[in-house]
Design a protein around this motif. Structure first.
Motif, PDB file in Angstrom:
ATOM      1  N   UNK A 182     -37.352  36.418  26.502  1.00 11.33           N
ATOM      2  CA  UNK A 182     -37.432  36.773  27.857  1.00 11.33           C
ATOM      3  C   UNK A 182     -39.151  36.706  28.091  1.00 11.33           C
ATOM      4  N   UNK A 183     -39.579  35.893  29.106  1.00  8.58           N
ATOM      5  CA  UNK A 183     -41.084  35.597  29.164  1.00  8.58           C
ATOM      6  C   UNK A 183     -41.840  36.927  29.468  1.00  8.58           C
ATOM      7  N   UNK A 184     -41.249  37.839  30.043  1.00  8.58           N
ATOM      8  CA  UNK A 184     -42.037  38.968  30.276  1.00  8.58           C
ATOM      9  C   UNK A 184     -41.860  40.265  29.403  1.00  8.58           C
ATOM     10  N   UNK A 185     -41.212  39.926  28.222  1.00  6.00           N
ATOM     11  CA  UNK A 185     -40.795  41.231  27.452  1.00  6.00           C
ATOM     12  C   UNK A 185     -42.089  41.319  26.502  1.00  6.00           C
ATOM     13  N   UNK A 186     -42.819  42.667  26.499  1.00  4.15           N
ATOM     14  CA  UNK A 186     -44.035  42.967  25.608  1.00  4.15           C
ATOM     15  C   UNK A 186     -43.104  43.159  24.131  1.00  4.15           C
ATOM     16  N   UNK A 187     -42.180  43.633  24.177  1.00  2.00           N
ATOM     17  CA  UNK A 187     -41.462  44.026  22.851  1.00  2.00           C
ATOM     18  C   UNK A 187     -40.994  42.703  22.062  1.00  2.00           C
ATOM     19  N   UNK A 188     -40.478  41.988  22.545  1.00  2.00           N
ATOM     20  CA  UNK A 188     -40.273  40.444  21.967  1.00  2.00           C
ATOM     21  C   UNK A 188     -40.973  39.434  22.459  1.00  2.00           C
ATOM     22  N   UNK A 189     -42.218  38.975  22.064  1.00  2.00           N
ATOM     23  CA  UNK A 189     -43.237  38.363  22.733  1.00  2.00           C
ATOM     24  C   UNK A 189     -42.476  36.686  22.407  1.00  2.00           C
ATOM     25  N   UNK A 190     -42.858  36.269  23.641  1.00  2.00           N
ATOM     26  CA  UNK A 190     -42.314  34.807  23.882  1.00  2.00           C
ATOM     27  C   UNK A 190     -42.759  33.728  22.924  1.00  2.00           C
ATOM     28  N   UNK A 191     -44.404  34.272  22.379  1.00  2.00           N
ATOM     29  CA  UNK A 191     -44.812  33.416  21.339  1.00  2.00           C
ATOM     30  C   UNK A 191     -43.867  33.383  20.225  1.00  2.00           C
ATOM     31  N   UNK A 208     -35.650  33.628  30.197  1.00  2.00           N
ATOM     32  CA  UNK A 208     -35.118  34.571  31.177  1.00  2.00           C
ATOM     33  C   UNK A 208     -36.310  35.408  31.603  1.00  2.00           C
ATOM     34  N   UNK A 209     -36.056  36.336  32.485  1.00  4.40           N
ATOM     35  CA  UNK A 209     -36.959  37.516  32.505  1.00  4.40           C
ATOM     36  C   UNK A 209     -36.114  38.805  32.466  1.00  4.40           C
ATOM     37  N   UNK A 210     -36.647  40.023  32.249  1.00  4.05           N
ATOM     38  CA  UNK A 210     -36.049  41.133  31.846  1.00  4.05           C
ATOM     39  C   UNK A 210     -35.180  41.734  33.322  1.00  4.05           C
ATOM     40  N   UNK A 211     -35.464  41.305  34.441  1.00  5.69           N
ATOM     41  CA  UNK A 211     -34.894  41.495  35.730  1.00  5.69           C
ATOM     42  C   UNK A 211     -33.547  40.705  35.735  1.00  5.69           C
ATOM     43  N   UNK A 212     -33.702  39.504  35.286  1.00  2.07           N
ATOM     44  CA  UNK A 212     -32.367  38.588  34.998  1.00  2.07           C
ATOM     45  C   UNK A 212     -31.557  39.359  34.175  1.00  2.07           C
ATOM     46  N   UNK A 213     -31.970  39.709  32.920  1.00  2.00           N
ATOM     47  CA  UNK A 213     -30.912  40.488  32.332  1.00  2.00           C
ATOM     48  C   UNK A 213     -30.313  41.701  32.731  1.00  2.00           C
ATOM     49  N   UNK A 214     -31.259  42.591  33.377  1.00  2.00           N
ATOM     50  CA  UNK A 214     -30.624  43.565  33.974  1.00  2.00           C
ATOM     51  C   UNK A 214     -29.816  43.270  35.158  1.00  2.00           C
TER      52      UNK A 214
END
Length: 234
Positions: A182-191, A208-214
């Motif tokens: 998820x490119x916008x997940x600060x807990x699981x960094x994309x890097x 994906x994005x967090x909104x996609x998962x939601x």
């Protein structure tokens, strides 16, 4: 078209549950003819319960697909690296860290939540989480935290201390692997996902994005299975 294995085992993330893991992976796996066994973590020994489930499934079904979210993804890769030939493929979503957890955001979050649960109790900590978390995730964690209480604080501490596969282990892995970040997940960094992808030979990386998962947790499995299908047909 290559025939997929009949059985997959999917492992939830820290503090989460089998229901969410099934929602994430089962629809896409069913579409390729693979049944999904979602594992409910034992909060008194999370990693051991995951590894026991993988051992049992591989003994019964032969090589299996392993899906994992967060720490579930780390356990999947670690188990596959120690059990050559028993994992057909890995679907790794939201990888949390590499090697020792250190100050990785997912580990720090688990430690913080464990302390709050001990100090403030389940109800107050859940209310705090709900106020600062996307609705879909808050609903999932409210359900799973209640089910894992009163052992939840210990489960979170165990996860926060887990040593994930390091870069040497990732580089030695020879199992087809589809990574979803998820490119916008600060807990699981994309890097972190990018490093997993760089080190695991022949792996794929989808985003994906967090909104996609939601909107649909099944997008995790859909992205992973689609990428894995493409790599297996090459």
């Amino acid at each position: 078209m290559r025939e997929w294995p009949s059985h997959a085992v999917v492992l939830p993330g820290t503090g989460s549950d089998a229901q969410f893991a099934a929602e994430a992976f089962a629809p896409a796996l069913a579409a390729v003819g693979t049944s999904t066994e979602a594992i409910e973590p034992d909060p008194t020994d999370v990693v051991a319960s995951y590894e026991a489930a993988l051992d049992a499934a591989a003994c019964e079904h032969g090589p299996i697909i392993i899906g994992g979210i967060s720490i579930g993804a780390a356990v999947a890769v670690a188990w596959a690296s120690r059990n050559p030939g028993r994992a057909y493929a890995i679907l790794a979503a939201l990888p949390p860290w590499i090697g020792p957890p250190g100050d990785a955001p997912a580990a720090a979050s688990a430690r913080y939540t464990s302390r709050r649960l001990v100090d403030e109790g389940l109800a107050a900590t859940t209310a705090e989480m709900v106020a600062s978390t996307p609705t879909w995730l808050a609903e999932t964690l409210t359900r799973s935290w209640r089910a894992q209480w009163p052992d939840l604080p210990a489960a979170l501490l165990e996860a926060s201390a887990y040593t994930a596969p390091d870069r040497e282990v990732l580089a030695r892995l020879r199992v087809p692997t589809a990574i979803v970040a998820a490119v916008d997940d600060p807990v699981h960094p994309y890097d972190v996902a990018r490093i997993w992808h760089a080190d695991i030979a022949g792996s794929s990386l989808s985003t994906v994005t967090l909104a996609d998962i939601g909107a649909d947790p099944g997008i995790i499995g859909a992205r992973a299975v689609s990428a894995l299908s493409a790599s297996l047909e090459r």
